[in-house]
Scaffold this motif. Structure first.
Motif, PDB file in Angstrom:
ATOM      1  N   VAL A  46      35.230  79.196 -32.356  1.00 42.37           N
ATOM      2  CA  VAL A  46      35.623  77.787 -32.449  1.00 42.37           C
ATOM      3  C   VAL A  46      35.991  77.282 -31.064  1.00 42.37           C
ATOM      4  CG1 VAL A  46      37.234  76.136 -33.469  1.00 42.37           C
ATOM      5  CG2 VAL A  46      36.463  78.113 -34.808  1.00 42.37           C
ATOM      6  N   GLU A  47      35.520  76.091 -30.718  1.00 42.98           N
ATOM      7  CA  GLU A  47      35.879  75.479 -29.445  1.00 42.98           C
ATOM      8  C   GLU A  47      36.288  74.030 -29.672  1.00 42.98           C
ATOM      9  OE1 GLU A  47      32.941  74.320 -26.581  1.00 42.98           O
ATOM     10  OE2 GLU A  47      31.315  74.374 -28.044  1.00 42.98           O
ATOM     11  N   THR A  48      37.086  73.492 -28.745  1.00 41.86           N
ATOM     12  CA  THR A  48      37.405  72.072 -28.757  1.00 41.86           C
ATOM     13  C   THR A  48      36.675  71.427 -27.588  1.00 41.86           C
ATOM     14  OG1 THR A  48      39.384  72.339 -27.366  1.00 41.86           O
ATOM     15  CG2 THR A  48      39.670  72.521 -29.759  1.00 41.86           C
ATOM     16  N   TRP A  49      36.181  70.215 -27.811  1.00 43.69           N
ATOM     17  CA  TRP A  49      35.402  69.513 -26.784  1.00 43.69           C
ATOM     18  C   TRP A  49      35.599  68.022 -26.963  1.00 43.69           C
ATOM     19  CZ3 TRP A  49      31.371  66.045 -26.048  1.00 43.69           C
ATOM     20  CH2 TRP A  49      30.685  66.115 -24.826  1.00 43.69           C
ATOM     21  N   SER A  50      35.555  67.270 -25.865  1.00 43.91           N
ATOM     22  CA  SER A  50      35.661  65.820 -25.950  1.00 43.91           C
ATOM     23  C   SER A  50      34.697  65.179 -24.964  1.00 43.91           C
ATOM     24  CB  SER A  50      37.097  65.356 -25.670  1.00 43.91           C
ATOM     25  OG  SER A  50      37.522  65.785 -24.393  1.00 43.91           O
ATOM     26  N   VAL A  75      34.864  71.464 -32.408  1.00 45.18           N
ATOM     27  CA  VAL A  75      35.720  70.403 -32.944  1.00 45.18           C
ATOM     28  C   VAL A  75      35.794  69.281 -31.911  1.00 45.18           C
ATOM     29  CG1 VAL A  75      38.013  69.801 -33.796  1.00 45.18           C
ATOM     30  CG2 VAL A  75      37.073  72.089 -34.235  1.00 45.18           C
ATOM     31  N   VAL A  76      35.348  68.081 -32.300  1.00 43.24           N
ATOM     32  CA  VAL A  76      35.376  66.911 -31.413  1.00 43.24           C
ATOM     33  C   VAL A  76      36.260  65.838 -32.034  1.00 43.24           C
ATOM     34  CG1 VAL A  76      33.095  67.404 -30.459  1.00 43.24           C
ATOM     35  CG2 VAL A  76      33.300  65.938 -32.475  1.00 43.24           C
ATOM     36  N   PRO A  77      36.895  64.985 -31.208  1.00 46.14           N
ATOM     37  CA  PRO A  77      37.858  64.024 -31.741  1.00 46.14           C
ATOM     38  C   PRO A  77      37.278  62.776 -32.381  1.00 46.14           C
ATOM     39  CG  PRO A  77      37.728  63.823 -29.371  1.00 46.14           C
ATOM     40  CD  PRO A  77      36.874  65.001 -29.740  1.00 46.14           C
ATOM     41  N   ASP A  78      36.022  62.412 -32.026  1.00 52.93           N
ATOM     42  CA  ASP A  78      35.479  61.148 -32.533  1.00 52.93           C
ATOM     43  C   ASP A  78      33.955  61.195 -32.553  1.00 52.93           C
ATOM     44  OD1 ASP A  78      34.664  60.610 -29.771  1.00 52.93           O
ATOM     45  OD2 ASP A  78      36.756  60.081 -29.421  1.00 52.93           O
ATOM     46  N   GLU A  79      33.359  60.136 -33.113  1.00 50.70           N
ATOM     47  CA  GLU A  79      31.903  60.073 -33.261  1.00 50.70           C
ATOM     48  C   GLU A  79      31.187  59.953 -31.918  1.00 50.70           C
ATOM     49  OE1 GLU A  79      30.084  60.578 -35.868  1.00 50.70           O
ATOM     50  OE2 GLU A  79      31.745  60.769 -37.284  1.00 50.70           O
ATOM     51  N   ASP A  80      31.811  59.286 -30.944  1.00 49.24           N
ATOM     52  CA  ASP A  80      31.190  59.177 -29.621  1.00 49.24           C
ATOM     53  C   ASP A  80      31.064  60.552 -28.971  1.00 49.24           C
ATOM     54  OD1 ASP A  80      30.941  56.442 -29.830  1.00 49.24           O
ATOM     55  OD2 ASP A  80      32.790  56.000 -28.752  1.00 49.24           O
ATOM     56  N   GLY A 113      39.710  83.075 -40.421  1.00 49.07           N
ATOM     57  CA  GLY A 113      39.154  84.229 -39.712  1.00 49.07           C
ATOM     58  C   GLY A 113      38.571  83.929 -38.355  1.00 49.07           C
ATOM     59  N   ILE A 114      39.208  83.040 -37.596  1.00 49.19           N
ATOM     60  CA  ILE A 114      38.740  82.736 -36.238  1.00 49.19           C
ATOM     61  C   ILE A 114      38.962  83.959 -35.351  1.00 49.19           C
ATOM     62  CG2 ILE A 114      39.084  81.272 -34.209  1.00 49.19           C
ATOM     63  CD1 ILE A 114      40.146  79.107 -36.135  1.00 49.19           C
ATOM     64  N   ASP A 115      37.914  84.453 -34.716  1.00 46.91           N
ATOM     65  CA  ASP A 115      38.105  85.597 -33.815  1.00 46.91           C
ATOM     66  C   ASP A 115      37.801  85.273 -32.354  1.00 46.91           C
ATOM     67  OD1 ASP A 115      35.369  85.501 -34.195  1.00 46.91           O
ATOM     68  OD2 ASP A 115      35.273  87.382 -35.307  1.00 46.91           O
ATOM     69  N   PHE A 116      37.441  84.011 -32.069  1.00 42.87           N
ATOM     70  CA  PHE A 116      37.233  83.602 -30.678  1.00 42.87           C
ATOM     71  C   PHE A 116      37.494  82.102 -30.607  1.00 42.87           C
ATOM     72  CE2 PHE A 116      35.086  83.075 -26.580  1.00 42.87           C
ATOM     73  CZ  PHE A 116      35.308  84.294 -25.959  1.00 42.87           C
ATOM     74  N   LEU A 117      38.531  81.718 -29.868  1.00 40.87           N
ATOM     75  CA  LEU A 117      38.944  80.320 -29.802  1.00 40.87           C
ATOM     76  C   LEU A 117      38.987  79.867 -28.351  1.00 40.87           C
ATOM     77  CD1 LEU A 117      40.098  77.729 -31.095  1.00 40.87           C
ATOM     78  CD2 LEU A 117      42.354  78.820 -31.072  1.00 40.87           C
ATOM     79  N   VAL A 118      38.230  78.808 -28.032  1.00 38.60           N
ATOM     80  CA  VAL A 118      38.167  78.273 -26.674  1.00 38.60           C
ATOM     81  C   VAL A 118      38.684  76.835 -26.693  1.00 38.60           C
ATOM     82  CG1 VAL A 118      36.719  77.752 -24.677  1.00 38.60           C
ATOM     83  CG2 VAL A 118      36.163  79.698 -26.150  1.00 38.60           C
ATOM     84  N   MET A 119      39.722  76.575 -25.910  1.00 33.67           N
ATOM     85  CA  MET A 119      40.295  75.237 -25.827  1.00 33.67           C
ATOM     86  C   MET A 119      40.220  74.716 -24.403  1.00 33.67           C
ATOM     87  SD  MET A 119      43.605  76.316 -28.011  1.00 33.67           S
ATOM     88  CE  MET A 119      43.521  77.847 -27.074  1.00 33.67           C
ATOM     89  N   ASP A 120      40.054  73.399 -24.284  1.00 29.42           N
ATOM     90  CA  ASP A 120      40.037  72.760 -22.965  1.00 29.42           C
ATOM     91  C   ASP A 120      41.425  72.211 -22.688  1.00 29.42           C
ATOM     92  OD1 ASP A 120      39.557  71.316 -20.668  1.00 29.42           O
ATOM     93  OD2 ASP A 120      37.625  70.558 -21.354  1.00 29.42           O
TER      94      ASP A 120
END
Length: 218
Positions: A46-50, A75-80, A113-120
């Motif tokens: 799972v990663e977060t991106w904007s 996971v992105v915050p909005d449709e753009d 069961g997240i085994d790899f999490l990348v956050m910005d």
């Protein structure tokens, strides 16, 4: 069960990411993260991106999960942000990913069961809150905060305070790659992983120079 390292899979993902990201001319973050995700044979990444973020790391994660036959969720915050992410990934030729639109804390609630999490670490997101609601895998997990700063001392990211006893930290490290990578490996949970007071265990060590094997009781 716990995460087990596979050098062969890590090498394949690393090489494929180098080939796919050669036009981006970034600082090696994508290759390193891809190799780690593949090498640990992760099944749920799972990663977060904007909007406006670098896409190379996402490409690397897609390549890694292709090798491990796992899921790559962004996971992105909005449709753009979603539209920009899909366009960039399509241009790179990657299709092995899923997208969830919404706040990261809310998205984590529905993932098990997240085994790899990348956050910005760019911006003002509450990374501590994201990690605390994340349901990590029983095999353990690797947590990465990219753009963490120029040094560990300058980073406000503190794994022990963030995890707050939720998981056992096997090791953590800050790497001066890109804008800084703060990485933590947390251990497997449940299944008799704890030993009672006074119990001992045997540890095997191999001398890489002589090839001799030593067994130590601890």
């Amino acid at each position: 069960m716990k995460l087990v390292w596979s050098p062969e899979t890590a090498s394949k993902a690393y090489i494929d990411t180098v080939k796919s990201c050669e036009l981006f001319q970034e600082s090696g973050v994508a290759e390193l993260v891809s190799a780690m995700a593949a090498g640990w044979n992760t099944k749920l990444v799972v990663e977060t991106w904007s909007q406006g973020g670098a896409i190379a790391t996402s490409i690397g994660l897609a390549i890694a999960t292709h090798h491990t036959r796992g899921r790559h969720i962004c996971v992105v915050p909005d449709e753009d942000s979603k539209a920009e992410y899909v366009k960039a990934m399509s241009q790179s030729g990657q299709a092995n990913y899923e997208i969830i639109v919404g706040q990261p804390e809310e998205a984590m609630e529905g993932l098990q069961g997240i085994d790899f999490l990348v956050m910005d670490c760019r911006g003002n997101n509450d990374f501590a809150r994201i990690i605390r609601v994340a349901k990590l895998g029983q095999r353990g997990a690797v947590l990465i905060c990219k753009n963490a700063g120029s040094s560990r001392a300058a980073s406000d990211f503190r794994w022990r305070s963030v995890l707050d006893g939720k998981s056992r930290i096997v090791r953590s490290v800050f790497l001066p790659v890109g804008m800084g990578l703060d990485i933590a490996h947390v251990g497997a949970t449940g299944g008799g992983s704890r030993r009672g007071k006074g119990e001992s265990r045997w540890i095997k060590r191999i001398d890489h120079l002589s090839g001799e094997e030593f067994v130590i009781r601890k």
